[in-house]
Design a protein around this motif. Structure first.
Motif, short mmCIF file in Angstrom:
data_model
loop_
_atom_site.label_atom_id
_atom_site.label_comp_id
_atom_site.label_asym_id
_atom_site.label_seq_id
_atom_site.Cartn_x
_atom_site.Cartn_y
_atom_site.Cartn_z
N LEU A 1 0.85 -1.19 0.00
CA LEU A 1 0.00 0.00 0.00
C LEU A 1 0.89 1.25 0.00
O LEU A 1 1.68 1.45 0.94
N ARG B 1 -0.70 -6.07 6.53
CA ARG B 1 -0.64 -5.47 5.20
C ARG B 1 0.59 -4.58 5.13
O ARG B 1 0.79 -3.75 6.03
N ILE C 1 -11.46 -13.15 9.77
CA ILE C 1 -11.00 -12.13 10.72
C ILE C 1 -12.10 -11.80 11.73
O ILE C 1 -13.28 -11.92 11.43
N VAL D 1 -12.66 -5.97 14.37
CA VAL D 1 -11.60 -5.20 13.72
C VAL D 1 -11.60 -5.35 12.19
O VAL D 1 -10.72 -4.81 11.51
N PHE E 1 -11.09 -2.25 9.87
CA PHE E 1 -9.74 -1.73 9.60
C PHE E 1 -9.07 -2.54 8.48
O PHE E 1 -8.32 -2.01 7.69
N PHE E 2 -9.37 -3.83 8.48
CA PHE E 2 -8.84 -4.68 7.42
C PHE E 2 -9.43 -4.26 6.07
O PHE E 2 -8.72 -4.09 5.08
N LEU F 1 -10.59 -1.46 5.29
CA LEU F 1 -10.12 -0.12 4.96
C LEU F 1 -8.91 -0.15 4.03
O LEU F 1 -8.75 0.70 3.14
N ALA F 2 -8.06 -1.16 4.24
CA ALA F 2 -6.86 -1.28 3.40
C ALA F 2 -7.21 -1.53 1.94
O ALA F 2 -6.38 -1.35 1.06
N TYR F 3 -8.46 -1.94 1.66
CA TYR F 3 -8.89 -2.20 0.29
C TYR F 3 -9.82 -1.11 -0.24
O TYR F 3 -10.34 -1.24 -1.35
#
Lengths: 254, 351
Positions: free
Chosen positions: A109, A184, B281, B285, B288-289, B291-293
């Motif tokens: 990222l 990540r 997961i 939470v 938040f995971f 969110l990375a996508y």
């Protein structure tokens, strides 16, 4: 009714106690952070201790009432064997962070250059960790960050998914919000102007400035270093979301 | 034939789902070993260097597999201990009878009460399974328990605040997540209990436990501790099995393959469904995971992930196997997957 003190139940008690003691051992050895976010450490340790205590108490009270208890001899199931093999493997294999290959497959990222943001609204704080940098650079107008000084400890990440031009590497860390499952990698491209190549997975302490360069026909934030130092692997390889220690005690000077 | 069946039974291979899981895991593992290392395999016989590369690669994969599986177990274990403790207390002190007596008698009120029951028990999905089991033992219907199990992980304060915070640039996601979960959980519970034969809804062992313990009163400390051990083992061993399957899937299916199809709305929703199923997961939470996508996937696809993940994933299905039959879980999974995909696709076009 529940199968009191049969040999099977004694074995199950010890197997589960072993699991909770293993968790406790990870905490004592400081390796818990390789698996979960430190904010859960207290909860995990307390509940493990609680469970082990209840299991052992059940063993003692069950033993005292041995005469009244009936024995149960259910066969050992495949799933029981899988549990035992898993626990033995956990004991034998040393605790290790995720390999660079698995990390690389998750997609790195990087911050996005967005000229659509308001140029008069700039951040007032300087991040100390890679996720903070990636979030801040993406959130504000690029002019706010161009030429901004940066000091960062992170590692060289593999760049198989989106290759970088020669002389550049991805520089970042694996970020965790809950446990390794959601790990990540966050990174910034680093211009390697020292003439020395840095292999993937090498930890570096970098001083430099944020610049905007065109990579793969797109503007992108990069780090232009003024000084790069190779350092030993830190005790905490991951960065944890909302972990205050990264703001108040950055791992500078290792 | 009979002796073969008995041999399998003694090994614990007693249900189609176990056989299916083991077979698919073996086939996937072998396929992966072949595809991922095809070049190496061709040279394995002739080249010692290739052999060394192959075994180094295999060792690294095994180490990563253990790291991922252990992280799931360590993260979920305290929630399961908490859930089992509550379950034992609820069973032992007749609390379940009081709780069940307080539930509204009309269907809508009952469904809404159970949908929002997670607010009173803000733990992730693993902790809810033993609680639901204890309530079912004391008389809660399969449909009602399903509504609770499917809603509680997403409709609780911790998950809502985490989603609200993670998507602070688009707070509607948190509200949509609650609404979509509410609808899908109730719809799924209705469809599953309507179309699966009542006698085939519950696992045989669990049905027997329900009959055996339904009228149990006057628990002593010894029986409570014994019940704690018995329930904990039932859940923990399946957690470990689920964690190993989830970890193996993550090693076998590279994450970038899933995320590479984000441009197409239909495929993006499908990809996020697979991701939710594989990653397993914790619901508190997962925002938040996701969110990375957020920069790659549409809001609809992200909502699909947030709605479907806490309801059915590899870890949750193995835990639910302690209570429901494979047929029930198959219908449940299909309903959740289709429902979450429809919601996600709809949102992709309007949001």
């Amino acid at each position: 009714m529940f199968g009191k003190l049969s040999p099977r139940n004694i074995a199950l008690t010890f197997i589960m106690c072993y699991l909770f003691l293993y968790i406790f051992r990870l905490y004592i050895s400081g390796n818990m952070g390789l698996y979960i976010h430190p904010r859960y450490n207290g909860f995990v340790v307390i509940m493990s201790f609680f469970a082990a205590t209840l299991l052992l108490a059940g063993l003692v009270t069950g033993y005292r009432q041995k005469a009244a208890a009936h024995t149960e001899s259910r066969p050992i199931r495949l799933i029981d064997a899988i549990v035992v093999i898993f626990l033995v493997a956990g004991f034998v294999l040393p605790a290790k962070p995720l390999s660079e290959r698995t990390v690389g497959e998750r997609g790195i990222l990087t911050p996005t250059v967005r000229y659509s943001h308001r140029p008069d609204r700039c951040p007032t704080v300087t991040p100390t960790a890679i996720r903070g940098w990636v979030m801040q650079l993406s959130e504000f107008h690029p002019d706010c960050s161009d030429n901004k000084p940066i000091e960062l400890i992170a590692r060289v990440l593999p760049s198989d998914s989106v290759p970088l031009p020669d002389g550049m590497v991805y520089f970042g860390r694996v970020v965790i919000s809950c446990c390794v499952i959601d790990a990540r990698p966050y990174a910034l491209p680093l211009i390697n102007n020292t003439g020395k190549s840095h292999a993937s997975d090498t930890w570096l302490h970098v001083f430099g400035r944020i610049r905007i360069k065109t990579l793969n026909q797109q503007p992108q934030f990069v780090i232009e270093p003024t000084n790069i130092k190779e350092i030993a692997d830190p005790s905490k390889p991951y960065e944890y979301i909302n972990d205050r220690s990264y703001i108040t005690q950055p791992e500078i000077g290792q | 034939m009979k002796s073969k069946h008995t041999a399998m039974k003694s090994l614990g291979i007693r249900t189609p789902v176990t056989i299916g899981l083991l077979s698919s895991a073996s086939i996937t593992l072998m396929s992966w070993l072949f595809l991922a290392n095809r070049d190496n395999l061709q040279q394995l016989v002739v080249s010692p260097a290739a052999r060394e590369r192959f075994f180094t690669s295999l060792t690294t994969s095994l180490q990563d597999f253990m790291t991922l599986a252990l992280s799931i177990v360590i993260e979920a274990a305290p929630f399961i201990v908490l859930g089992v403790t509550i379950s034992v207390v609820v069973q032992s002190f007749s609390l379940s009878n009081k709780l069940l007596a307080r539930l509204p008698k009309n269907k809508l009120g009952r469904a809404l009460s159970l949908s929002f029951a997670g607010i009173a028990m803000p733990v992730c999905e693993c902790g809810n399974v033993p609680v639901a089991r204890s309530l079912m033992i004391k008389g809660l219907s399969a449909r009602d328990s399903m509504v609770f199990l499917l809603s509680a992980p997403s409709i609780n304060i911790v998950t809502f605040l985490a989603t609200w915070e993670a998507f602070n640039f688009n707070r509607g996601v948190a509200i949509v997540r609650v609404c979509a979960t509410l609808i899908l959980a109730n719809l799924t519970a209705y469809i599953v209990t309507r179309y699966v034969n009542p006698e085939q809804l519950l696992d045989k062992n669990f049905s027997a436990i329900c009959k055996e313990r339904h009228d149990d009163h006057g628990y002593t400390w010894t029986t409570m501790l014994s019940l704690f051990r018995s329930e904990l083992w039932q859940i923990m061993r399946l957690l470990i099995l689920g964690a190993t399957i989830a970890a193996a899937s993550q090693i076998i299916i590279p994450r970038d393959i899933i995320t590479s199809i984000a441009d197409n709305p239909l495929l993006a929703v499908f990809a996020m469904l697979i991701l939710a199923f594989v990653v397993s997961i914790c619901s508190s939470v997962d925002a938040f995971f996701a969110l990375a996508y957020a920069h790659v996937f549409s809001v609809g696809a992200l909502v699909t992930f947030l709605v479907a993940g806490p309801m059915v994933d590899i870890k949750m299905l193995t835990l639910l196997k302690t209570t429901f039959t494979a047929r029930t879980l198959l219908v449940l999974t299909a309903c959740v997957a289709i429902g979450a995909a429809v919601i996600g696709l709809g949102l992709s076009y309007v949001w």
